[in-house]
Scaffold this motif. Structure first.
Motif, PDB file in Angstrom:
ATOM      1  N   HIS A  82       5.676  -6.302   4.593  1.00 24.68           N
ATOM      2  CA  HIS A  82       7.008  -6.917   4.636  1.00 24.68           C
ATOM      3  C   HIS A  82       7.560  -7.270   3.261  1.00 24.68           C
ATOM      4  CE1 HIS A  82       7.228  -6.852   8.894  1.00 24.68           C
ATOM      5  NE2 HIS A  82       6.262  -7.713   9.096  1.00 24.68           N
ATOM      6  N   TYR A  83       6.754  -7.150   2.248  1.00 18.36           N
ATOM      7  CA  TYR A  83       7.222  -7.452   0.894  1.00 18.36           C
ATOM      8  C   TYR A  83       7.948  -6.243   0.309  1.00 18.36           C
ATOM      9  CZ  TYR A  83       4.632 -11.842   0.439  1.00 18.36           C
ATOM     10  OH  TYR A  83       4.189 -13.130   0.592  1.00 18.36           O
ATOM     11  N   ASP A  84       9.009  -6.495  -0.439  1.00 20.06           N
ATOM     12  CA  ASP A  84       9.732  -5.424  -1.122  1.00 20.06           C
ATOM     13  C   ASP A  84       8.968  -4.914  -2.332  1.00 20.06           C
ATOM     14  OD1 ASP A  84      11.867  -5.517   0.665  1.00 20.06           O
ATOM     15  OD2 ASP A  84      12.901  -7.057  -0.503  1.00 20.06           O
ATOM     16  N   SER A  85       8.235  -5.811  -2.982  1.00 16.23           N
ATOM     17  CA  SER A  85       7.398  -5.424  -4.124  1.00 16.23           C
ATOM     18  C   SER A  85       6.045  -6.097  -3.943  1.00 16.23           C
ATOM     19  CB  SER A  85       8.053  -5.844  -5.443  1.00 16.23           C
ATOM     20  OG  SER A  85       8.208  -7.254  -5.484  1.00 16.23           O
ATOM     21  N   PRO A  86       4.997  -5.548  -4.545  1.00 16.06           N
ATOM     22  CA  PRO A  86       3.653  -6.087  -4.337  1.00 16.06           C
ATOM     23  C   PRO A  86       3.561  -7.585  -4.697  1.00 16.06           C
ATOM     24  CG  PRO A  86       3.538  -3.975  -5.441  1.00 16.06           C
ATOM     25  CD  PRO A  86       4.980  -4.377  -5.418  1.00 16.06           C
ATOM     26  N   PRO A  87       3.067  -8.393  -3.760  1.00 14.86           N
ATOM     27  CA  PRO A  87       2.964  -9.824  -3.999  1.00 14.86           C
ATOM     28  C   PRO A  87       1.680 -10.204  -4.747  1.00 14.86           C
ATOM     29  CG  PRO A  87       2.204  -9.339  -1.810  1.00 14.86           C
ATOM     30  CD  PRO A  87       2.676  -8.027  -2.402  1.00 14.86           C
ATOM     31  N   ARG A  88       1.670 -11.440  -5.221  1.00 22.04           N
ATOM     32  CA  ARG A  88       0.447 -12.018  -5.776  1.00 22.04           C
ATOM     33  C   ARG A  88      -0.401 -12.516  -4.612  1.00 22.04           C
ATOM     34  NH1 ARG A  88       1.919 -16.976  -8.580  1.00 22.04           N
ATOM     35  NH2 ARG A  88       3.232 -17.146  -6.741  1.00 22.04           N
ATOM     36  N   LEU A 128     -10.472  -5.008   2.274  1.00 23.71           N
ATOM     37  CA  LEU A 128      -9.464  -3.938   2.389  1.00 23.71           C
ATOM     38  C   LEU A 128      -9.471  -3.023   1.173  1.00 23.71           C
ATOM     39  CD1 LEU A 128      -6.587  -6.017   3.985  1.00 23.71           C
ATOM     40  CD2 LEU A 128      -7.852  -4.131   5.067  1.00 23.71           C
ATOM     41  N   GLU A 129      -9.786  -3.583   0.012  1.00 28.36           N
ATOM     42  CA  GLU A 129      -9.874  -2.757  -1.190  1.00 28.36           C
ATOM     43  C   GLU A 129     -11.091  -1.836  -1.120  1.00 28.36           C
ATOM     44  OE1 GLU A 129      -8.992  -3.484  -5.844  1.00 28.36           O
ATOM     45  OE2 GLU A 129     -10.513  -4.788  -4.975  1.00 28.36           O
ATOM     46  N   ALA A 130     -12.195  -2.350  -0.580  1.00 27.56           N
ATOM     47  CA  ALA A 130     -13.407  -1.531  -0.435  1.00 27.56           C
ATOM     48  C   ALA A 130     -13.154  -0.336   0.486  1.00 27.56           C
ATOM     49  CB  ALA A 130     -14.566  -2.382   0.092  1.00 27.56           C
ATOM     50  N   SER A 131     -12.271  -0.511   1.461  1.00 28.72           N
ATOM     51  CA  SER A 131     -11.957   0.593   2.372  1.00 28.72           C
ATOM     52  C   SER A 131     -10.695   1.353   1.940  1.00 28.72           C
ATOM     53  CB  SER A 131     -11.796   0.076   3.810  1.00 28.72           C
ATOM     54  OG  SER A 131     -10.706  -0.808   3.903  1.00 28.72           O
ATOM     55  N   ARG A 132     -10.251   1.081   0.715  1.00 24.68           N
ATOM     56  CA  ARG A 132      -9.128   1.788   0.079  1.00 24.68           C
ATOM     57  C   ARG A 132      -7.781   1.634   0.804  1.00 24.68           C
ATOM     58  NH1 ARG A 132     -13.203   6.323  -0.683  1.00 24.68           N
ATOM     59  NH2 ARG A 132     -13.965   6.006  -2.808  1.00 24.68           N
ATOM     60  N   LYS A 133      -7.605   0.507   1.500  1.00 23.13           N
ATOM     61  CA  LYS A 133      -6.340   0.267   2.185  1.00 23.13           C
ATOM     62  C   LYS A 133      -5.366  -0.521   1.307  1.00 23.13           C
ATOM     63  CE  LYS A 133      -8.322   0.689   6.768  1.00 23.13           C
ATOM     64  NZ  LYS A 133      -9.591   1.233   6.295  1.00 23.13           N
ATOM     65  N   VAL A 134      -5.896  -1.235   0.332  1.00 21.85           N
ATOM     66  CA  VAL A 134      -5.069  -1.931  -0.661  1.00 21.85           C
ATOM     67  C   VAL A 134      -5.702  -1.741  -2.028  1.00 21.85           C
ATOM     68  CG1 VAL A 134      -4.306  -3.699   0.999  1.00 21.85           C
ATOM     69  CG2 VAL A 134      -6.227  -4.189  -0.526  1.00 21.85           C
ATOM     70  N   ARG A 135      -4.921  -2.053  -3.054  1.00 19.03           N
ATOM     71  CA  ARG A 135      -5.479  -2.040  -4.407  1.00 19.03           C
ATOM     72  C   ARG A 135      -4.885  -3.198  -5.191  1.00 19.03           C
ATOM     73  NH1 ARG A 135      -3.182   3.048  -4.675  1.00 19.03           N
ATOM     74  NH2 ARG A 135      -0.958   2.912  -5.002  1.00 19.03           N
ATOM     75  N   VAL A 187      -1.468 -11.840 -14.158  1.00 20.55           N
ATOM     76  CA  VAL A 187      -1.152 -11.811 -12.729  1.00 20.55           C
ATOM     77  C   VAL A 187      -1.589 -10.483 -12.124  1.00 20.55           C
ATOM     78  CG1 VAL A 187       0.734 -11.838 -11.043  1.00 20.55           C
ATOM     79  CG2 VAL A 187       0.779 -13.386 -13.013  1.00 20.55           C
ATOM     80  N   ILE A 188      -2.226 -10.584 -10.966  1.00 22.87           N
ATOM     81  CA  ILE A 188      -2.638  -9.392 -10.217  1.00 22.87           C
ATOM     82  C   ILE A 188      -1.796  -9.316  -8.952  1.00 22.87           C
ATOM     83  CG2 ILE A 188      -4.541  -8.298  -8.947  1.00 22.87           C
ATOM     84  CD1 ILE A 188      -4.931  -8.298 -11.967  1.00 22.87           C
ATOM     85  N   ARG A 189      -1.288  -8.142  -8.694  1.00 27.36           N
ATOM     86  CA  ARG A 189      -0.479  -7.883  -7.493  1.00 27.36           C
ATOM     87  C   ARG A 189      -1.313  -7.062  -6.507  1.00 27.36           C
ATOM     88  NH1 ARG A 189       4.438 -10.556  -7.586  1.00 27.36           N
ATOM     89  NH2 ARG A 189       4.948 -10.988  -9.747  1.00 27.36           N
ATOM     90  N   ILE A 190      -0.988  -7.178  -5.232  1.00 25.26           N
ATOM     91  CA  ILE A 190      -1.711  -6.448  -4.195  1.00 25.26           C
ATOM     92  C   ILE A 190      -0.777  -5.397  -3.603  1.00 25.26           C
ATOM     93  CG2 ILE A 190      -3.030  -6.627  -2.041  1.00 25.26           C
ATOM     94  CD1 ILE A 190      -4.175  -8.151  -4.519  1.00 25.26           C
ATOM     95  N   GLU A 191      -1.209  -4.144  -3.677  1.00 22.73           N
ATOM     96  CA  GLU A 191      -0.396  -3.021  -3.200  1.00 22.73           C
ATOM     97  C   GLU A 191      -1.053  -2.339  -2.016  1.00 22.73           C
ATOM     98  OE1 GLU A 191      -0.380  -0.396  -6.587  1.00 22.73           O
ATOM     99  OE2 GLU A 191       1.368  -1.386  -7.463  1.00 22.73           O
ATOM    100  N   LEU A 192      -0.220  -1.910  -1.075  1.00 24.22           N
ATOM    101  CA  LEU A 192      -0.695  -1.035  -0.002  1.00 24.22           C
ATOM    102  C   LEU A 192      -0.937   0.352  -0.578  1.00 24.22           C
ATOM    103  CD1 LEU A 192       1.578  -1.651   3.118  1.00 24.22           C
ATOM    104  CD2 LEU A 192      -0.905  -1.792   3.039  1.00 24.22           C
ATOM    105  N   THR A 193      -2.013   0.983  -0.166  1.00 21.82           N
ATOM    106  CA  THR A 193      -2.256   2.371  -0.561  1.00 21.82           C
ATOM    107  C   THR A 193      -1.741   3.281   0.558  1.00 21.82           C
ATOM    108  OG1 THR A 193      -4.405   2.412   0.520  1.00 21.82           O
ATOM    109  CG2 THR A 193      -4.352   1.712  -1.810  1.00 21.82           C
ATOM    110  N   GLU A 194      -1.809   4.565   0.339  1.00 19.53           N
ATOM    111  CA  GLU A 194      -1.431   5.502   1.398  1.00 19.53           C
ATOM    112  C   GLU A 194      -2.347   5.319   2.605  1.00 19.53           C
ATOM    113  OE1 GLU A 194       0.815   7.687   3.524  1.00 19.53           O
ATOM    114  OE2 GLU A 194       1.385   7.154   1.495  1.00 19.53           O
ATOM    115  N   ASP A 195      -3.656   5.108   2.362  1.00 17.51           N
ATOM    116  CA  ASP A 195      -4.587   4.824   3.472  1.00 17.51           C
ATOM    117  C   ASP A 195      -4.174   3.555   4.214  1.00 17.51           C
ATOM    118  OD1 ASP A 195      -6.081   7.064   2.917  1.00 17.51           O
ATOM    119  OD2 ASP A 195      -7.782   5.972   2.030  1.00 17.51           O
ATOM    120  N   GLY A 196      -3.693   2.571   3.476  1.00 15.29           N
ATOM    121  CA  GLY A 196      -3.231   1.327   4.093  1.00 15.29           C
ATOM    122  C   GLY A 196      -2.005   1.548   4.962  1.00 15.29           C
TER     123      GLY A 196
END
Length: 149
Positions: free
Chosen positions: A49-55, A77-84, A94-103
């Motif tokens: 639901h975020y427009d850009s990767p959130p913290r 989720l990162e271990a299963s490559r759904k987010v990075r 600051v680190i942002r959390i992104e959905l991957t294509e697998d996610g």
């Protein structure tokens, strides 16, 4: 002297229903074979639901959990490559959390699992009963307030 609790049976029904919904959703998530927990599924849906990767702090606030809980969910989720985790382009601390294509693919499959769970849960109800339930749930959600103990 004992006092009657007129809402006691209703409160118990709501708790039993909540547990049933959770059990059915968990089973449907397991059957879709993604290896995602209900909490991880919720994080993925929230992230989408975020427009850009959130913290992570943003996710914790939106999910109403402590930041450490988000860290644990993101780790899985990162271990299963759904987010990075991705560095913020303007602040390297600051680190942002992104959905991957697998996610994104997982989200599509999770949507189907959630729909199947909802169909199972609502199966005993007529269309009219479903409409009434929807109205009642809207009232409870919209006017629920966050009062605690």
């Amino acid at each position: 002297m004992t006092t009657s609790d007129p809402d006691g049976p209703l409160a118990e029904q709501l708790l039993r229903f909540t547990r049933r919904v959770h059990r059915i959703q968990k089973r449907h998530l397991h059957e879709c074979g993604l290896g995602v927990t209900p909490a991880q599924s919720r994080l993925l849906r929230t992230l989408a639901h975020y427009d850009s990767p959130p913290r992570m702090a943003d996710l914790a606030e939106r999910l109403e959990v402590v930041p450490r809980a988000v860290t644990t969910l993101v780790d899985g989720l990162e271990a299963s490559r759904k987010v990075r985790r991705a560095p913020d382009p303007t602040n390297r601390r600051v680190i942002r959390i992104e959905l991957t294509e697998d996610g994104r693919k997982a989200l599509r499959e999770l949507h189907g699992a959630r729909r199947s769970a909802a169909e199972e849960i609502l199966a005993p109800l007529t269309e009219e009963q479903r409409a009434v339930l929807g109205e009642l749930l809207d009232t409870l959600i919209d006017r629920g307030g966050g009062r605690g103990c």
